[in-house]
Design a protein around this motif. Structure first.
Motif, PDB file in Angstrom:
ATOM      1  N   VAL A  56       0.848  -1.204   0.000  1.00  0.00           N
ATOM      2  CA  VAL A  56       0.000   0.000   0.000  1.00  0.00           C
ATOM      3  C   VAL A  56       0.876   1.244   0.000  1.00  0.00           C
ATOM      4  O   VAL A  56       0.659   2.187  -0.765  1.00  0.00           O
ATOM      5  N   LEU A  60       0.921   4.056  -3.141  1.00  0.00           N
ATOM      6  CA  LEU A  60       0.592   5.471  -2.949  1.00  0.00           C
ATOM      7  C   LEU A  60       1.794   6.366  -3.212  1.00  0.00           C
ATOM      8  O   LEU A  60       1.691   7.379  -3.904  1.00  0.00           O
ATOM      9  N   ASN A  61       2.931   5.983  -2.681  1.00  0.00           N
ATOM     10  CA  ASN A  61       4.122   6.808  -2.843  1.00  0.00           C
ATOM     11  C   ASN A  61       4.590   6.837  -4.298  1.00  0.00           C
ATOM     12  O   ASN A  61       5.050   7.875  -4.779  1.00  0.00           O
ATOM     13  N   ILE A  63       2.641   6.663  -6.932  1.00  0.00           N
ATOM     14  CA  ILE A  63       1.729   7.562  -7.648  1.00  0.00           C
ATOM     15  C   ILE A  63       2.150   9.008  -7.438  1.00  0.00           C
ATOM     16  O   ILE A  63       2.258   9.781  -8.398  1.00  0.00           O
ATOM     17  N   VAL A  64       2.427   9.374  -6.194  1.00  0.00           N
ATOM     18  CA  VAL A  64       2.840  10.750  -5.880  1.00  0.00           C
ATOM     19  C   VAL A  64       4.149  11.082  -6.594  1.00  0.00           C
ATOM     20  O   VAL A  64       4.284  12.156  -7.189  1.00  0.00           O
ATOM     21  N   GLN A  96       1.166  15.330  -1.627  1.00  0.00           N
ATOM     22  CA  GLN A  96       2.067  14.697  -0.667  1.00  0.00           C
ATOM     23  C   GLN A  96       1.462  14.719   0.739  1.00  0.00           C
ATOM     24  O   GLN A  96       1.550  13.731   1.477  1.00  0.00           O
ATOM     25  N   GLN A  99      -1.165  12.146   1.014  1.00  0.00           N
ATOM     26  CA  GLN A  99      -0.496  10.850   1.112  1.00  0.00           C
ATOM     27  C   GLN A  99      -0.088  10.557   2.550  1.00  0.00           C
ATOM     28  O   GLN A  99      -0.310   9.458   3.055  1.00  0.00           O
ATOM     29  N   LEU A 102      -3.086   9.660   4.675  1.00  0.00           N
ATOM     30  CA  LEU A 102      -3.506   8.281   4.378  1.00  0.00           C
ATOM     31  C   LEU A 102      -2.544   7.269   5.000  1.00  0.00           C
ATOM     32  O   LEU A 102      -2.975   6.248   5.550  1.00  0.00           O
ATOM     33  N   PHE A 103      -1.246   7.543   4.923  1.00  0.00           N
ATOM     34  CA  PHE A 103      -0.250   6.649   5.547  1.00  0.00           C
ATOM     35  C   PHE A 103      -0.474   6.574   7.052  1.00  0.00           C
ATOM     36  O   PHE A 103      -0.404   5.498   7.647  1.00  0.00           O
ATOM     37  N   TYR A 106      -3.603   4.555   7.802  1.00  0.00           N
ATOM     38  CA  TYR A 106      -3.378   3.147   7.499  1.00  0.00           C
ATOM     39  C   TYR A 106      -2.416   2.504   8.497  1.00  0.00           C
ATOM     40  O   TYR A 106      -2.625   1.373   8.926  1.00  0.00           O
TER      41      TYR A 106
END
Length: 152
Positions: A56, A60-61, A63-64, A96, A99, A102-103, A106
């Protein structure tokens, strides 16, 4: 493992800043972020390489970073193009920040609700606290970089 290698390649940013004599871009945030992310990636590969948590984070990272490096590619094409894309810089930093939120959510979900017995305790909490550190540091950067332009 491939993702870990991409984080080492990200460290080349610093070398490029030095070669371009852009030492003002070599900030504590820049150095801390690249070193800590590289260390966390190494620890993940060494201690628990096949986990959904890592997947995960990598997704995500990645994509950023794809968005960010696409912006850098366009900016490198010259000042004409830079004038057209300058407006999106705050949005990339905002991406960012999203992100990191979300991190953070999660990470705490995984610690509280998921069975993470196979993870070393220090790794779990160090990894969960980093989004907070990054969120604070990137928020300060965002305010410093983009709130000035509104007041001028």
């Amino acid at each position: 493992m491939l993702y870990f290698y991409t984080k080492l390649v990200d460290l080349l940013d610093t070398i490029f800043f030095v070669l371009r004599k852009k030492s003002s871009q070599i900030t504590f945030l820049h150095v801390y972020h690249h070193i800590v992310v590289s260390l966390l990636c190494w620890a993940s590969v060494a201690w628990c390489p096949q986990t959904v948590i890592l997947e995960v984070f990598c997704l995500l990272n990645s994509i950023v970073h794809t968005v960010m490096y696409f912006y850098y590619l366009l900016a490198a094409l010259g000042t004409t193009i830079q004038s057209y894309i300058q407006w999106c810089k705050p949005y990339i930093t905002g991406l960012q920040l999203v992100q990191f939120v979300l991190f953070l959510m999660y990470a705490f979900y995984c610690i509280i609700l998921e069975d993470m017995a196979n993870y070393p305790l220090i790794y779990k909490w160090f990894g969960a606290l980093q989004p907070i550190v990054f969120l604070i540091m990137f928020s300060k950067f965002f305010i410093k970089s983009y709130s000035k332009s509104k007041s001028n």
